[in-house]
Scaffold this motif. Structure first.
Motif: not given
Ligand SMILES: Nc1ncnc2c1ncn2[C@@H]1O[C@H](COP(=O)(O)OP(=O)(O)O)[C@@H](O)[C@H]1O
Ligand SMILES: [Mg+2]
Length: 982
Positions: A490-510
């Motif tokens: 669970d914890v590592y899925l969080l970090v995966l999600q976190h990094f993808f989100q940070r770099k995604s174009p709609q970075s504010q969005g979920v």
């Protein structure tokens, strides 16, 4: 008591200390001192130190000789013992009054001078025996044969010096004079470390300056925060728990400054200190902190030059190097006076420190087969590294190496000065880290609160790398996930999600629900790189390798890969995963998500011994695979990584992540992999169960768990599937489960409880000598109902942990025994025990030795005991209950119809306490053993006990060793009552 009496009385203890561990060094040091102060003459020495006889018989003979020589000799012997044996072994020993050593005139012959200075000479000559021998050889005092006999490799350097001194004495006065002359000369020519500054050349100082500044630059910030530039190590470094087990088996807590210090030293002759801890426990960070503080002259101020090495980077070194090249090419290049600087290092080993990070990541397992001691000869890197660690090369240079515990085998252990265990963050450390990470106190508070509400996650945070992720991904965490974060997957899925989100174009969005599918391509490319790397013990990748795996620049900059922070002189950029555990996670993603991976990939992870290097890794990571390294050997380093990967695979295939994986992987393929994992886990467990021996008659059926048992349990936990846990445990049929020294921390407790709660029949759970702590104790609650006994000796548990444990324990019918020797308990926990004793009339055994319980605590316990009619064993050894406490306990227990065994050893109990206990004897009918050693009971108290024993036939033994009685009194009293044991 006279010294004479002390020696007689403590004979067994003195013998134990001097023979302990079979190491002759303490005895030899004592002999040196006794020869120097003329308690022993040469003939005595020869008769005592007979190499052919066992050490213990040497020691016994010494005790006899000293005893026969009278009071003065005895007190000088005790003074020598006091000087030689380490503090930790002195507990309970008495060395008598301080004795003044009479100042004698300097001896008039060289032979006698050598004897008088023997203790100092052993220390002085240890590091330059070669030169001393050379001096004796060139003057004709010694032959080559003499030199060889001194330098036999079976002897430690100190023993070699003693042999040298003995031989010099045998050769006569001329040889002795030659040696003294040589010593005088070196005294005047060798620079003294104290005034090193005066002797240092400008070139050496310049080099030191350059080294300091490059080490400072390299250790200034943490790689996990790389790129963000937000945190320097100073901002975020949080002290973690460091422990060392000393010679007598006691655990000592260390500070960072003690890592390179005398505390906990087990082998004086060795100069490699090992810091061991699980992946992510903070080994690299700890070394980095040491480096930084050295560079700033804030710590290790006696170290003139510090050379930091990373084993994962040494893996990539293909050339044969000499020591000189290793230091200069891999750490820091001297701009001027290369030879001079190198000679300085050779001449002053005590002023240098080498650190080797991640021995477990070195491709080749340690061996000591090839000896190499020439600092200028070029040899392969493994030979260089292993000889440095052994001390064959550069004896006297202190080395600090870090590793995961699994990678350190017995062959390396022999060369360790001490092993420091890194246990991660304490509960206070977690809070401190979160506060440092979040400058906004309100946010820090929210994160801490959310952790406290989810103790499974809190227990994970004891491992710093998990703590870092959880803190970093607070938004994802607090933003309400579908699945409660509990497992490391669970914890590592969080970090995966976190990094993808940070770099995604709609970075504010979920990120959308199908976020994993959106990034599947990147995940698979990174996953392939990760898995192939793991299989080939390769953790550093060139830009070329990334390209070959098809990774684009954008993908590389997602944050999962970071630049290698490197001091060495290389011309290409190199990358590594943010942390080894992240590499394992990507490898696991690849195994789970790749549709085309070969069918045996899953089971290979669970049975790494059957693994073959896959064709792919040979193709892509050619440089990492050293054909000279035997397949088998490299398993040592890979197994822990493959085990972590397997744990992640189990977690990813958990039903809980079904939805996330839905679009990434066809259901049928997923199902097949799930089946494979379940089968592998079940088979692994079966192997353990099969190893359970048939019980000997009268003994319990017990299982001593192997380390991989805990790993399998953790995999089952990752799956979060009750039925799998239940099915597995249904087959385990034991009465006692032993998991001592298994590195069990809070994380492991969570997994254990999750699985063990399904046991069919009650067990005794023995977790002695781990690091359960208060959080771990709380994690055990779900399985407490199935434990009839719980052994938690030496586990860093305090009153708070006990409160929670007993609250639940009180309601568990099966729970009957608890052992808590050597934890951090105080009077604040005794009320909970009192309540337990009152409310549980089937409780049998309570052992609380070596804690901090005083008379007050004993009074509270007594209150509970007076209502209890079941307790059979009560142990309070090594607390401070005193007379008052003993009186309270005696009053409460005198009507007991169940108590069999009571220990109040070493509790400051005097005669008043003994007289109170006498009533317990005269009225009790069940008591068989009473232990009162190491108290301060005098004759009066013992007489009370004797009177009481006259009326009692159940008591078999009353132990009274080490109280306030003279040997004559002891003899007389034991004649009166044979059940007294002195
Ligand atoms: N003492 C510490 N203080 C703050 N953060 C730490 C500490 N130890 C570890 N960490 C965090 O955990 C991560 C992993 O630690 P690391 O030292 O690489 O572990 P190991 O070498 O044992 O695998 C670090 O990058 C850092 O973010
Ligand atoms: Mg590391």
């Amino acid at each position: 008591m006279t010294a004479h009496q002390l020696i007689l009385k403590q004979r067994a203890e003195l013998l134990a200390v001097l023979c302990g561990g079979g190491n002759a060094e303490p005895l030899d040091c004592v002999l040196d001192l006794l020869l120097a102060c003329e308690v022993l003459v040469w003939e005595d020495y020869l008769s005592i130190r007979v190499a052919e006889k066992p050490l213990c018989s040497n020691v016994r003979h010494l005790l006899d000789v000293v005893y026969d020589k009278g009071e003065d000799a005895c007190s000088l012997f005790l003074a020598a013992m006091n000087q030689v044996i380490p503090e930790e072994q002195k507990a309970g020993l008495c060395f008598g009054k301080e004795c003044a050593v009479v100042d004698k005139n300097r001896p008039d012959t060289a032979t006698l001078t050598l004897l008088a200075d023997r203790p100092v000479l052993v220390r002085k000559l240890r590091d330059n025996i070669d030169r001393a021998l050379n001096a004796l050889l060139t003057t004709g005092c010694f032959t080559i044969k003499d030199c060889d006999a001194v330098q036999l490799p079976v002897y430690t350097p100190s023993q070699q010096v003693r042999r040298l001194l003995d031989q010099v004495r045998f050769k006569g006065e001329t040889a002795a004079k030659t040696l003294l002359q040589y010593l005088e000369q070196t005294e005047t020519t060798r620079p003294n470390p104290e005034d090193k500054e005066n002797h240092l050349s400008a070139n050496c100082l310049l080099y030191q300056k350059k080294l300091r500044s490059s080490v400072a630059a390299q250790s200034h910030s943490l790689s996990t925060y790389g790129g963000t530039g937000r945190f320097s190590l100073d901002d975020i470094y949080t002290d973690s728990l460091l422990e060392v087990i000393d010679g007598s088996g006691e655990t000592l807590t260390l500070g960072l400054e003690d890592v390179v210090g005398p505390l906990g030293t087990l082998n004086e002759e060795a100069d490699t200190i090992l810091v061991s801890g699980e992946a992510g426990s903070g080994k690299s960070t700890l070394l980095q902190r040491l480096h930084l503080l050295w560079a700033r002259e804030a710590l290790l101020t006696n170290t003139f030059l510090l050379f930091p090495f990373s084993c994962r980077k040494l893996n990539a070194e293909q050339r044969e190097l000499s020591l000189k090249e290793l230091l200069f090419l891999h750490c820091c290049w001297p701009d001027r006076g290369q030879d001079e600087v190198f000679q300085f290092i050779l001449d002053h080993p005590n002023l240098a420190l080498f650190t080797f990070d991640g021995l477990d990541e070195f491709k080749q397992g340690f061996t000591d087969e090839e000896r190499h001691c020439c600092p200028t000869k070029q040899v392969p890197i493994p030979v260089l590294l292993f000889n440095l660690l052994q001390g064959t090369l550069m004896k006297g240079v202190m080395k600090v190496a870090t590793s995961r515990p699994q990678a350190v085998g017995p062959s390396l252990k022999r060369y360790l000065r001490k092993e420091v265990l890194l246990k991660g963050f304490s509960p206070g450390g977690i809070d401190c880290f979160v506060k440092k990470h979040h400058s906004d106190p309100a946010m820090a508070r929210r994160v801490i609160e959310s952790l406290q509400a989810n103790t499974g996650l809190l227990s994970l945070c004891h491992i710093p790398v998990f703590c870092w992720i959880v803190t970093k991904c607070h938004q994802e965490l607090l933003g309400g996930q579908d699945v409660i974060t509990q497992t490391i997957t669970d914890v590592y899925l969080l970090v995966l999600q976190h990094f993808f989100q940070r770099k995604s174009p709609q970075s504010q969005g979920v990120l959308g629900k199908a976020w994993l599918e959106e990034h599947l391509d990147t995940v698979l490319k990174l996953g392939q790189l990760a898995l192939e790397g793991l299989e080939a013990s390769c953790y550093v990748f060139s830009g070329y390798e990334l390209q070959r795996n098809g990774l684009t620049e954008k993908e590389v900059s997602q944050g999962f890969l970071i630049y290698c922070n490197d001091l060495s002189v290389t011309d290409c950029k190199r990358y590594e995963f943010l942390h080894i555990t992240l590499q394992c996670f990507f490898a696991a993603l690849y195994v789970v998500l790749n549709r085309n991976i070969d069918r045996s990939a899953v089971s290979r992870l669970f049975h790494p011994q059957y693994r073959q290097l896959s064709g792919l890794s040979q193709r892509c990571l050619g440089h990492c695979i050293d054909s000279s390294v035997e397949e088998l050997e490299s398993h040592v380093t890979e197994t822990p990584n493959l085990q972590i990967t397997a744990q992640f695979v189990s977690g990813l295939l958990s039903q809980r992540h079904h939805d996330l994986l839905l679009e990434c992987c066809p259901i049928a393929v997923r199902e097949r992999k799930v089946k494979q994992v379940v089968k592998s886990l079940s088979k692994g467990m079966q192997r353990h169960f099969k190893s359970i021996p048939r019980p000997v008659e009268g003994e319990k059926k017990s299982m001593h768990a192997m380390p991989s048992f805990v790993w399998l349990i953790k995999c089952i936990y990752e799956m979060q599937d009750n039925s799998i846990a239940q099915d597995t445990m249904a087959k385990l049929d034991v009465e006692h489960l032993k998991l001592t020294y298994c590195n069990i921390g809070p994380v492991e407790c969570t997994a254990l409880a999750y699985v063990l709660k399904y046991l069919r029949n009650p067990v005794g759970l023995q977790l002695d000598n781990n690091s359960v702590g208060d959080v771990g104790a709380e994690q055990l609650l779900p399985c407490l109902h199935i434990c009839h006994s719980l052994y938690l000796r030496n586990n860093n548990i305090s009153d708070e942990g006990i409160r929670k444990l007993l609250e639940k324990g009180m309601k568990c019918e099966n729970f009957q025994k608890i052992a808590l020797f050597n934890n951090n308990l105080t009077d604040a926990c005794t009320q909970h025990f009192a309540l337990l004793l009152k409310s549980k009339q089937n409780f049998l055994s309570l052992r609380l030795g070596n804690n901090n319980i005083t008379s007050q605590g004993a009074e509270q316990l007594a209150e509970g005991l007076s209502y209890n009619q079941s307790l059979q064993f009560l142990g309070l050894w090594g607390n401070r209950i005193g007379d008052r406490g003993a009186e309270a306990l005696a009053a409460a227990l005198k009507n007991s119809t169940t108590l069999i065994w009571l220990s109040l050893v070493d509790n400051g109990v005097g005669s008043a306490g003994a007289c109170a206990l006498a009533k317990l004897i005269s009225q009790g009918k069940t008591l068989e053993q009473l232990w009162l050693n190491k108290n301060c009971i005098s004759r009066e108290g013992v007489e009370c006990l004797i009177e009481a024993l006259k009326m009692n036939s159940s008591v078999q033994e009353v132990w009274l060793r080490g109280n306030n009685l003279s040997p004559e009194e002891e003899e007389e009293l034991s004649k009166q009552e044979s059940r007294l044991i002195f």
